[in-house]
Scaffold this active site. Sequence first.
Site, PDB file in Angstrom:
ATOM      1  N   GLY A 175      18.779   1.874   1.261  1.00  0.00           N
ATOM      2  CA  GLY A 175      18.261   3.126   0.707  1.00  0.00           C
ATOM      3  C   GLY A 175      18.394   3.195  -0.803  1.00  0.00           C
ATOM      4  N   GLY A 190      11.653  -2.305  -6.575  1.00  0.00           N
ATOM      5  CA  GLY A 190      12.043  -3.613  -6.020  1.00  0.00           C
ATOM      6  C   GLY A 190      11.917  -3.606  -4.505  1.00  0.00           C
ATOM      7  N   HIS A 191      12.434  -2.554  -3.872  1.00  0.00           N
ATOM      8  CA  HIS A 191      12.314  -2.444  -2.410  1.00  0.00           C
ATOM      9  C   HIS A 191      10.839  -2.355  -2.013  1.00  0.00           C
ATOM     10  CE1 HIS A 191      16.422  -0.541  -3.052  1.00  0.00           C
ATOM     11  NE2 HIS A 191      16.703  -1.496  -2.191  1.00  0.00           N
ATOM     12  N   GLN A 195      30.168  -4.138   4.902  1.00  0.00           N
ATOM     13  CA  GLN A 195      29.939  -5.107   3.826  1.00  0.00           C
ATOM     14  C   GLN A 195      30.491  -4.654   2.478  1.00  0.00           C
ATOM     15  OE1 GLN A 195      25.527  -4.896   4.260  1.00  0.00           O
ATOM     16  NE2 GLN A 195      25.504  -5.032   2.032  1.00  0.00           N
ATOM     17  N   GLY A 203      15.135  -9.860  -1.167  1.00  0.00           N
ATOM     18  CA  GLY A 203      14.944 -10.055  -2.600  1.00  0.00           C
ATOM     19  C   GLY A 203      15.759 -11.209  -3.168  1.00  0.00           C
ATOM     20  N   ASP A 211      19.290 -10.848  -4.774  1.00  0.00           N
ATOM     21  CA  ASP A 211      20.535 -11.173  -4.066  1.00  0.00           C
ATOM     22  C   ASP A 211      20.417 -12.613  -3.575  1.00  0.00           C
ATOM     23  OD1 ASP A 211      22.026  -8.452  -3.910  1.00  0.00           O
ATOM     24  OD2 ASP A 211      19.953  -7.992  -3.447  1.00  0.00           O
ATOM     25  N   SER A 259      17.959  -1.910  -9.456  1.00  0.00           N
ATOM     26  CA  SER A 259      19.050  -1.898  -8.488  1.00  0.00           C
ATOM     27  C   SER A 259      19.418  -0.455  -8.190  1.00  0.00           C
ATOM     28  CB  SER A 259      20.266  -2.623  -9.074  1.00  0.00           C
ATOM     29  OG  SER A 259      21.423  -2.307  -8.335  1.00  0.00           O
ATOM     30  N   SER A 260      19.769  -0.199  -6.942  1.00  0.00           N
ATOM     31  CA  SER A 260      20.203   1.153  -6.575  1.00  0.00           C
ATOM     32  C   SER A 260      21.428   1.548  -7.391  1.00  0.00           C
ATOM     33  CB  SER A 260      20.545   1.209  -5.092  1.00  0.00           C
ATOM     34  OG  SER A 260      19.466   0.717  -4.341  1.00  0.00           O
TER      35      SER A 260
HETATM   36  P1  AMP Z   1      19.687  -3.179  -0.958  1.00  0.00           P
HETATM   37  O1  AMP Z   1      19.130  -1.866  -0.548  1.00  0.00           O
HETATM   38  O2  AMP Z   1      20.236  -3.201  -2.343  1.00  0.00           O
HETATM   39  O3  AMP Z   1      20.595  -3.770   0.073  1.00  0.00           O
HETATM   40  O4  AMP Z   1      18.453  -4.159  -1.035  1.00  0.00           O
HETATM   41  C1  AMP Z   1      17.571  -4.311   0.043  1.00  0.00           C
HETATM   42  C2  AMP Z   1      16.669  -5.486  -0.233  1.00  0.00           C
HETATM   43  O5  AMP Z   1      15.950  -5.258  -1.432  1.00  0.00           O
HETATM   44  C3  AMP Z   1      17.464  -6.790  -0.441  1.00  0.00           C
HETATM   45  O6  AMP Z   1      16.768  -7.845   0.179  1.00  0.00           O
HETATM   46  C4  AMP Z   1      17.474  -6.929  -1.936  1.00  0.00           C
HETATM   47  O7  AMP Z   1      17.603  -8.258  -2.373  1.00  0.00           O
HETATM   48  C5  AMP Z   1      16.111  -6.362  -2.296  1.00  0.00           C
HETATM   49  N1  AMP Z   1      16.085  -5.936  -3.693  1.00  0.00           N
HETATM   50  C6  AMP Z   1      17.000  -5.164  -4.335  1.00  0.00           C
HETATM   51  N2  AMP Z   1      16.681  -5.033  -5.628  1.00  0.00           N
HETATM   52  C7  AMP Z   1      15.533  -5.748  -5.818  1.00  0.00           C
HETATM   53  C8  AMP Z   1      14.706  -6.009  -6.959  1.00  0.00           C
HETATM   54  N3  AMP Z   1      14.993  -5.519  -8.155  1.00  0.00           N
HETATM   55  N4  AMP Z   1      13.620  -6.785  -6.773  1.00  0.00           N
HETATM   56  C9  AMP Z   1      13.326  -7.292  -5.557  1.00  0.00           C
HETATM   57  N5  AMP Z   1      14.067  -7.083  -4.451  1.00  0.00           N
HETATM   58  C10 AMP Z   1      15.161  -6.321  -4.582  1.00  0.00           C
END
Ligand code: AMP
Length: 282
Positions: free
Chosen positions: A31, A36-37, A61, A149, A152, A187-188
Site C-alpha cells: 500500500g 512505481g506501483h 517482514q 520492482g 527491491d 518509495s512509500s
Molecule cells: P512495496 O509496497 O514497497 O512492498 O512494493 C511493492 C512492489 O512495488 C515491490 O515489488 C516493489 O519492488 C515495487 N516498487 C516499489 N517502489 C518502486 C519503484 N519506485 N519503481 C518500481 N517498482 C517499485
Amino acid sequence: MIIFKEADVLARYLEKQQSMQRKTGFIPTMGALHQGHLALVKEAQKHTAITVCSIFVNPTQFNDPNDYKKYPNTLDKDIYQLESAGTDILFLPSVGEMYPHGIHQLEHYDLGYLETILEGQYRPGHFQGVCQVMSRLLQMVRPYELYMGQKDYQQCMVVQWLLQHLQMNIRLIAVPTIRETDGLAMSSRNMRLPEADRKKALTIYQALERIRRQITAGPLSPIIQEAQSLLEKEGFKVDYVTIADAHSLSPIDTWDGKQQLVALIAAFLGEVRLIDNMQVTK
Ligand code: AMP
C-alpha cells in the site's frame, strides 16, 4: 475493480477465470501506492487478462517494530488509484486471514548466502517474512505472472528462489525502478521524510550515478568510499554501499571489466531507511 478480503472467495473467483484461460498478473504491495506501483500494474495489463493487486502490510517482514507501526496507510487513495488505473481485482486480507495460526513459529526458508548479505545482513529475518507472506499470497492467487520492482533488487532474487523452492511455474517480471523527475526512487517511505530531508534523499541517486560514471576495471574500493563519504556528508547513516555481481549479488572488490555489476545502497536519513540500486555496467 472487485475487492476481496477472504482468500477462499478470491481463489474460487480466480479459479473460474483461469479455467477460461484468462491469464492473471499479480502485483503484491504494502500500500501507500505511488507511480512505481502503478507501473507494475500497467506492465501486468500489457501481458495478462486479469490484474490482481494485493495490499497487505506484512508484520513478519519488519525487523523494526517502529517501522511497522509507522508504515504509511493511505488506503482510500490507494483504492482510487488502482481503480483509475484499471486494476481488475484488489485483495485486501487481514493479518488473521494471512496467518490464521498467528505470526509466531512460522516456517523457515533456507535462503543460504542470499540471506547473509545486504538487506539480509542488516534486516535480520526480513527475507523470512517476505517468503512467508509471498508463499501464502502465491498459493492464494496462483498467478500466471508475478510483477515486482527492481527497486527491491535482492527481494526479486529471493522471490525467484522461492518460486523454484515451491516448484511454482510462475514467471517473475522485474520492472525497472520508477523515479521522481530529479532521480529519487519512488518509495512509500519517502512520505515519512520531513520536507528538509526530501532534497537530501536525492544524494542516494547521485551517489549511484557517480559510481556508474566512475566505474573502470580495477579496484572498486575508492569509488565505494567516495560514495559513502558523499552520503555521510549529507547526514546519512549508511548501512551499505556495495558493488556486486548483477547475477549472484556477490560483492566485487576488483572489476575485471566484463562482469555485469549493480551498485546497491541502504542508508538512514533520520529514522527513515531508504534503499536504491542501479546497474552500473552496460
Ligand atoms: P512495496 O509496497 O514497497 O512492498 O512494493 C511493492 C512492489 O512495488 C515491490 O515489488 C516493489 O519492488 C515495487 N516498487 C516499489 N517502489 C518502486 C519503484 N519506485 N519503481 C518500481 N517498482 C517499485
